[in-house]
Write an enzyme that holds these catalytic residues in place. Sequence first.
Site, short mmCIF file in Angstrom:
data_model
loop_
_atom_site.label_atom_id
_atom_site.label_comp_id
_atom_site.label_asym_id
_atom_site.label_seq_id
_atom_site.Cartn_x
_atom_site.Cartn_y
_atom_site.Cartn_z
N ASP A 1 0.88 -1.18 0.00
CA ASP A 1 0.00 0.00 0.00
C ASP A 1 0.91 1.23 0.00
OD1 ASP A 1 -2.71 1.12 2.21
OD2 ASP A 1 -1.53 2.20 0.71
N ILE A 2 0.84 2.02 -1.04
CA ILE A 2 1.78 3.16 -1.20
C ILE A 2 1.60 4.19 -0.08
CG2 ILE A 2 0.38 4.66 -2.71
CD1 ILE A 2 3.01 4.90 -4.45
N ASN B 1 -5.99 12.88 -11.28
CA ASN B 1 -6.67 13.33 -12.51
C ASN B 1 -6.32 14.81 -12.68
OD1 ASN B 1 -8.71 15.06 -11.14
ND2 ASN B 1 -9.41 13.10 -10.36
N GLY C 1 -9.58 5.13 -6.24
CA GLY C 1 -8.31 4.41 -6.38
C GLY C 1 -7.21 4.90 -5.48
N ASP D 1 -5.57 7.59 -5.69
CA ASP D 1 -5.77 9.03 -5.42
C ASP D 1 -6.59 9.20 -4.14
OD1 ASP D 1 -7.12 11.72 -7.57
OD2 ASP D 1 -5.88 11.78 -5.77
N THR E 1 -3.28 2.18 -14.91
CA THR E 1 -3.72 0.79 -15.20
C THR E 1 -4.95 0.39 -14.38
OG1 THR E 1 -2.30 -0.20 -13.49
CG2 THR E 1 -1.34 0.12 -15.69
N GLY E 2 -5.54 1.31 -13.64
CA GLY E 2 -6.78 1.02 -12.91
C GLY E 2 -7.96 1.61 -13.68
N VAL E 3 -8.57 2.62 -13.10
CA VAL E 3 -9.73 3.29 -13.74
C VAL E 3 -9.41 3.71 -15.18
CG1 VAL E 3 -11.06 5.47 -13.64
CG2 VAL E 3 -10.72 4.09 -11.57
N TYR E 4 -8.16 4.12 -15.43
CA TYR E 4 -7.82 4.62 -16.77
C TYR E 4 -7.54 3.51 -17.78
CZ TYR E 4 -7.82 9.55 -15.28
OH TYR E 4 -8.19 10.80 -14.83
N1 APR Z 1 -1.32 1.62 -3.07
C1 APR Z 1 -0.76 1.29 -4.26
N2 APR Z 1 -1.46 1.12 -5.39
C2 APR Z 1 -2.81 1.30 -5.31
C3 APR Z 1 -3.47 1.66 -4.12
C4 APR Z 1 -2.66 1.82 -2.97
N3 APR Z 1 -3.18 2.16 -1.78
N4 APR Z 1 -4.81 1.76 -4.38
C5 APR Z 1 -4.97 1.47 -5.69
N5 APR Z 1 -3.77 1.18 -6.26
C6 APR Z 1 -3.46 0.77 -7.62
C7 APR Z 1 -4.58 0.19 -8.45
O1 APR Z 1 -4.84 -1.15 -8.05
C8 APR Z 1 -3.95 0.28 -9.82
O2 APR Z 1 -3.06 -0.81 -10.01
O3 APR Z 1 -3.07 1.91 -8.36
C9 APR Z 1 -3.13 1.58 -9.74
C10 APR Z 1 -3.74 2.78 -10.48
O4 APR Z 1 -5.16 2.67 -10.44
P1 APR Z 1 -6.10 3.97 -10.17
O5 APR Z 1 -5.93 4.41 -8.77
O6 APR Z 1 -7.46 3.62 -10.66
O7 APR Z 1 -5.46 5.11 -11.09
P2 APR Z 1 -5.56 5.35 -12.68
O8 APR Z 1 -5.84 4.10 -13.43
O9 APR Z 1 -4.34 6.14 -13.01
O10 APR Z 1 -6.86 6.26 -12.81
C11 APR Z 1 -6.79 7.57 -12.29
O11 APR Z 1 -8.74 7.28 -10.98
O12 APR Z 1 -8.86 7.52 -8.74
C12 APR Z 1 -9.09 8.16 -9.91
O13 APR Z 1 -8.74 10.48 -9.39
C13 APR Z 1 -8.21 9.36 -10.09
O14 APR Z 1 -9.44 10.11 -11.97
C14 APR Z 1 -8.23 9.49 -11.57
C15 APR Z 1 -8.20 8.05 -12.05
#
Ligand code: APR
Length: 173
Positions: free
Chosen positions: A10-11, A24, A32, A34, A118-121
């Site tokens: 967990d970062i 964003n 996520g 953020d 690689t998550g929401v995006y």
């Molecule tokens: N520690 C490390 N990595 C994490 C954590 C955490 N606590 N929580 C989530 N992640 C990972 C996710 O599992 C994924 O592998 O971070 C990676 C990026 O995923 P997202 O958080 O969805 O970010 P992204 O794909 O860049 O989308 C950004 O999502 O949360 C919103 O405000 C943000 O609109 C922006 C978008």
Amino acid sequence: MSRIEIIHGDITKQAVDAIVNAANCSLLGGGGVDGAIHRAAGPELLAECRTLHGCETGKAKITRGYRLPAKYVIHTPGPVWRGGTHREDELLASCYRSCLTLADENGCKTVDFPSISTGVYAFPVERAAGIAIRTIGAFLADHPAIERVRMVCFDSRTRAAYDAALREWEARA
Ligand code: APR
């Protein structure tokens, strides 16, 4: 000993000089990683982010870490995956370079990244991992002051993708 490491964690728990936030363009928080970073840092983080007036995709801005164990948070909006024909690869590489440039300028020796975009995006994680590791590796070759960069992976599939990308990078180096 490689200056790039891959960990599963967990970062928001990492006591390093800087953690990177996959933000964003508003820089006003979200879900996520953020959302996790803003929850852990407390309300002063959002207050400082409000003074930054957003950030372009591929660029980065730095704030203090407040209640986080990390000293700084470097915020970067990654590209939204739209099929690979909208400069996504170039913009993702730019996120890593922009964050490391700010870290170097602020004297950070240890920098932790999440897997940007690689998550929401929805950026394909194996493709993103190759771009991330190659970009970080190239930057570190020219910037000896940064001692260590880690990818902090939140799930095992992401961890496997970055492990494979690092092995490939080290095999070619
Ligand atoms: N520690 C490390 N990595 C994490 C954590 C955490 N606590 N929580 C989530 N992640 C990972 C996710 O599992 C994924 O592998 O971070 C990676 C990026 O995923 P997202 O958080 O969805 O970010 P992204 O794909 O860049 O989308 C950004 O999502 O949360 C919103 O405000 C943000 O609109 C922006 C978008």
